[in-house]
Design a protein around this motif. Sequence first.
Motif, PDB file in Angstrom:
ATOM      1  N   ARG A  42      54.815 -46.445   4.014  1.00 55.78           N
ATOM      2  CA  ARG A  42      54.179 -46.456   2.702  1.00 55.78           C
ATOM      3  C   ARG A  42      55.229 -46.663   1.636  1.00 55.78           C
ATOM      4  O   ARG A  42      56.377 -46.341   1.800  1.00 55.78           O
ATOM      5  CB  ARG A  42      53.482 -45.115   2.485  1.00 55.78           C
ATOM      6  CG  ARG A  42      52.530 -44.776   3.575  1.00 55.78           C
ATOM      7  CD  ARG A  42      51.951 -43.399   3.371  1.00 55.78           C
ATOM      8  NE  ARG A  42      52.921 -42.340   3.546  1.00 55.78           N
ATOM      9  CZ  ARG A  42      53.186 -41.785   4.713  1.00 55.78           C
ATOM     10  NH1 ARG A  42      52.565 -42.187   5.778  1.00 55.78           N
ATOM     11  NH2 ARG A  42      54.062 -40.824   4.811  1.00 55.78           N
ATOM     12  N   GLN A  44      55.631 -46.826  -2.819  1.00 56.88           N
ATOM     13  CA  GLN A  44      54.985 -46.688  -4.107  1.00 56.88           C
ATOM     14  C   GLN A  44      55.909 -47.222  -5.184  1.00 56.88           C
ATOM     15  O   GLN A  44      57.095 -46.937  -5.185  1.00 56.88           O
ATOM     16  CB  GLN A  44      54.757 -45.204  -4.423  1.00 56.88           C
ATOM     17  CG  GLN A  44      53.846 -44.498  -3.485  1.00 56.88           C
ATOM     18  CD  GLN A  44      52.430 -44.602  -3.946  1.00 56.88           C
ATOM     19  OE1 GLN A  44      52.170 -44.652  -5.128  1.00 56.88           O
ATOM     20  NE2 GLN A  44      51.517 -44.656  -3.016  1.00 56.88           N
ATOM     21  N   PRO A  50      46.718 -47.101  -5.936  1.00 54.98           N
ATOM     22  CA  PRO A  50      46.824 -46.191  -7.062  1.00 54.98           C
ATOM     23  C   PRO A  50      48.227 -45.597  -7.149  1.00 54.98           C
ATOM     24  O   PRO A  50      48.886 -45.416  -6.142  1.00 54.98           O
ATOM     25  CB  PRO A  50      45.814 -45.107  -6.702  1.00 54.98           C
ATOM     26  CG  PRO A  50      45.814 -45.084  -5.218  1.00 54.98           C
ATOM     27  CD  PRO A  50      46.060 -46.491  -4.783  1.00 54.98           C
ATOM     28  N   VAL A  54      48.936 -39.710  -7.104  1.00 53.98           N
ATOM     29  CA  VAL A  54      49.087 -39.825  -5.662  1.00 53.98           C
ATOM     30  C   VAL A  54      50.401 -39.167  -5.278  1.00 53.98           C
ATOM     31  O   VAL A  54      50.427 -38.179  -4.558  1.00 53.98           O
ATOM     32  CB  VAL A  54      49.056 -41.289  -5.196  1.00 53.98           C
ATOM     33  CG1 VAL A  54      49.269 -41.359  -3.698  1.00 53.98           C
ATOM     34  CG2 VAL A  54      47.727 -41.907  -5.566  1.00 53.98           C
ATOM     35  N   ASN A 389      52.564 -36.594  -0.683  1.00 57.01           N
ATOM     36  CA  ASN A 389      52.180 -37.790   0.078  1.00 57.01           C
ATOM     37  C   ASN A 389      52.591 -37.710   1.540  1.00 57.01           C
ATOM     38  O   ASN A 389      52.843 -38.719   2.184  1.00 57.01           O
ATOM     39  CB  ASN A 389      52.774 -39.060  -0.548  1.00 57.01           C
ATOM     40  CG  ASN A 389      52.061 -40.317  -0.075  1.00 57.01           C
ATOM     41  OD1 ASN A 389      50.843 -40.351  -0.016  1.00 57.01           O
ATOM     42  ND2 ASN A 389      52.827 -41.330   0.285  1.00 57.01           N
ATOM     43  N   GLY A 390      52.645 -36.482   2.052  1.00 56.77           N
ATOM     44  CA  GLY A 390      53.051 -36.346   3.448  1.00 56.77           C
ATOM     45  C   GLY A 390      52.037 -35.552   4.232  1.00 56.77           C
ATOM     46  O   GLY A 390      51.115 -34.964   3.687  1.00 56.77           O
ATOM     47  N   THR A 391      52.213 -35.557   5.522  1.00 56.17           N
ATOM     48  CA  THR A 391      51.383 -34.723   6.369  1.00 56.17           C
ATOM     49  C   THR A 391      52.161 -33.454   6.688  1.00 56.17           C
ATOM     50  O   THR A 391      53.290 -33.286   6.249  1.00 56.17           O
ATOM     51  CB  THR A 391      51.062 -35.450   7.678  1.00 56.17           C
ATOM     52  OG1 THR A 391      52.309 -35.806   8.290  1.00 56.17           O
ATOM     53  CG2 THR A 391      50.250 -36.698   7.414  1.00 56.17           C
TER      54      THR A 391
HETATM   55  C1  LIG Z   1      50.577 -41.880   0.528  1.00 58.64           C
HETATM   56  O1  LIG Z   1      50.260 -42.770  -0.526  1.00 58.64           O
HETATM   57  C2  LIG Z   1      49.680 -43.978  -0.115  1.00 58.64           C
HETATM   58  C3  LIG Z   1      49.520 -44.889  -1.319  1.00 58.64           C
HETATM   59  O2  LIG Z   1      48.693 -44.288  -2.255  1.00 58.64           O
HETATM   60  C4  LIG Z   1      48.361 -43.696   0.586  1.00 58.64           C
HETATM   61  O3  LIG Z   1      47.799 -44.897   1.040  1.00 58.64           O
HETATM   62  C5  LIG Z   1      48.623 -42.773   1.757  1.00 58.64           C
HETATM   63  O4  LIG Z   1      47.403 -42.439   2.355  1.00 58.64           O
HETATM   64  C6  LIG Z   1      49.313 -41.532   1.323  1.00 58.64           C
HETATM   65  N1  LIG Z   1      49.652 -40.756   2.497  1.00 58.64           N
HETATM   66  C7  LIG Z   1      49.368 -39.487   2.623  1.00 58.64           C
HETATM   67  C8  LIG Z   1      49.741 -38.860   3.931  1.00 58.64           C
HETATM   68  O5  LIG Z   1      48.834 -38.849   1.747  1.00 58.64           O
END
Ligand SMILES: *[C@@H]1O[C@H](CO)[C@@H](O)[C@H](O)[C@H]1NC(C)=O
Length: 455
Positions: A42, A44, A50, A54, A389-391
Motif C-alpha cells: 500500500r 499513500q 482516500p 485513513v 493502517n495496519g493489522t
Molecule cells: C491502508 O490504506 C489503504 C489506502 O487507503 C487501504 O486500501 C487499506 O485497506 C488500508 N489497510 C488497512 C490494513 O487498513
Amino acid sequence: MMLRFILLLASIGIVFCSQEKDFRIRTNRIWEEVEEKQFSGRWQDLETSPYDNVIHFDGETHLANVKQLTFGGMNAEGYFSFDNSKLTLQATGYGTDCDQIYELDLNIDPRLQTLRRISTGLGGTTCSYFYKEPDNNHRLYAGNWWNVKIDDKTDVSKTCPEKKCANPQTDELKQLCNTSYTWDIFPDYDIFKVDRFGNFVQRLTDSPGYDAEGVVSPDGTKIAFTSIRSKDLELYIMNIDGTNVTQITNELGYDGGSFFTPDGKRLIFRASRPKTPEEIAKYKKLLSYNLVEPVAMELFIVDIDGKNMRQITNLGEANWAPYMLNDNKRIIFSSNKDAAANGFGAFSLYMINDDGTGLEQITFGENQFNSFAMQSYDGKKLVWGSSRNGTMYELNLFIADWIDYPNATVSSSTSSPTTASPSSSTTPQAPQTSTKSSSSLSVLLIFSLILIACF
Ligand SMILES: *[C@@H]1O[C@H](CO)[C@@H](O)[C@H](O)[C@H]1NC(C)=O
Ligand SMILES: *[C@@H]1O[C@H](CO)[C@@H](O)[C@H](O)[C@H]1NC(C)=O
Ligand SMILES: *[C@@H]1O[C@H](CO)[C@@H](O)[C@H](O)[C@H]1NC(C)=O
Ligand SMILES: *[C@@H]1O[C@H](CO)[C@@H](O)[C@H](O)[C@H]1NC(C)=O
C-alpha cells in the motif's frame, strides 16, 4: 610461471573458501545488483485517495503528506542519515523472528525497493545509527551475533535470543513474569561499527553486560549509549572511535534511549526511576534477571558533561522515545498518559518544551500506537512508527512533512480546533472521526513485542 599459477589458484581458493566460511554472518548483498522487487504494498500520498482519515487523522496538523514507508511486520526506530537521504531501522518479520537492521533509500519509492539488510541475521539486534560521513559509509548497531554459536546445520533464523519470560525457569521468575510487562536487557549485546554492506569494521564496546542504544552526535565526533557496566542502566558518552568512555548519569533506574540535542550540548532521554522501597526491590529483582518493566517512564535532559540533570515531564504512565526538534527547545515523544481512558497500549505522539510547558498532542486516532519520532536534520520531515493502517501485529514506519506552526500554513483544516502554538494547549484534543484500524489489544501487543527501545 607454474609456481605463479599455483599461487594464483591457491589465492583464489582462499578467497572463495573464506567467503564461503563467513558467508552466513555477512549480509553484503551488493544492492546495486539485487533485482528490485515490485511490492504490491500500500502507498499513500496526496495523489492517492482516500487520503485524509485513513492514515492521517483529524487533528494531526503538524503532519502533512503522510506516507507509509514499510508494509507489514514490526518496523521501528527509523533514523535518518545525516544527509536525510536514507533511513536505518530495525524490523522483525522479513524472515527472522527478532529484530534485524535494515536500510531504506528515501529517494526511491518504498514500494519499489527491497529493504536492504545490514545486520548479520544472526542473533538479535537493536538500535542502529548512521555515522556522519559524506558517503554514509558506516553505521553502528547493537547485537549479540558475536556470541551466537553456530555450526553447518544451524538455522540462522532461529538464533534469536530467548525472552526470559517466554520460558521462565524459576518460581520467582514465573511470578515476576506473571505480574510484569517486561523488556529483556540482553547481556551479550554490544555495539558494532559496520560498513554500508554490513561488514564488520570495529567492536565499540566489550564490557560484560548490555551495551546498546548508540547514537552519533550532530558533529559526528561522539557516541552516546546505554550500558549496564556499573551494574545499573546508565548513559555514557564515548569518542566516535570507542575511546574515552565517560559516564553521564548515575541514579538507580533505567536511563536510556538518549539522543543528542541538535546543538550537541545536551542529551534528551527517558528514565524509569523506582522511588519507593517496593519499587526499588522489584527493579533490582527484575534487573537480576536482565529484565526491566517499562511502565513508568518520564523524560529527562542533561548536559553532555553530566551536569544540569533535569526531569521534564511528570505525566505518569510511560513517557518515552523523546527527540528534540531542531529549535533545541521542543521535544517530541510518545506517551500513553491517558491510559486509563485509552488503554495501556495506546500511545500518541506529543510535544513539550524543555521546561515542561506547552504540552501538545501531535498524533490522533483511537487505539493507535505511535512512537519513535525523529525529525530530519533539515527539519523538514518527521519519521515515526505507527500501527495506523495496519493489522494486528503490524508496526510500520511513516514519514510526513513536518509543519512547525500549522496555524500559519494549514488553512483547509477547518474542523480542527487544534491549537497552533506549541505553548498554548495543555489539554489534548479528543480524536474526532477516527478510523479504528486496530484494537487496543493489538496496540498492547505491539508495545509488549518491542524488545528494547533505543528511544
Ligand atoms: C491502508 O490504506 C489503504 C489506502 O487507503 C487501504 O486500501 C487499506 O485497506 C488500508 N489497510 C488497512 C490494513 O487498513
Ligand atoms: C500466573 O497467572 C495465572 C493467571 O492469572 C495463574 O493461574 C497462575 O497461577 C500464575 N502463576 C504464578 C506462578 O504466579
Ligand atoms: C575525554 O572525555 C572527557 C569528558 O568528556 C573530556 O573532558 C576529555 O577532553 C576527553 N579526552 C579525549 C582525549 O577525548
Ligand atoms: C502561529 O503560531 C506561532 C507560534 O506561536 C506564532 O508566532 C504566529 O504568530 C502564529 N500565526 C498565526 C497566523 O496566528
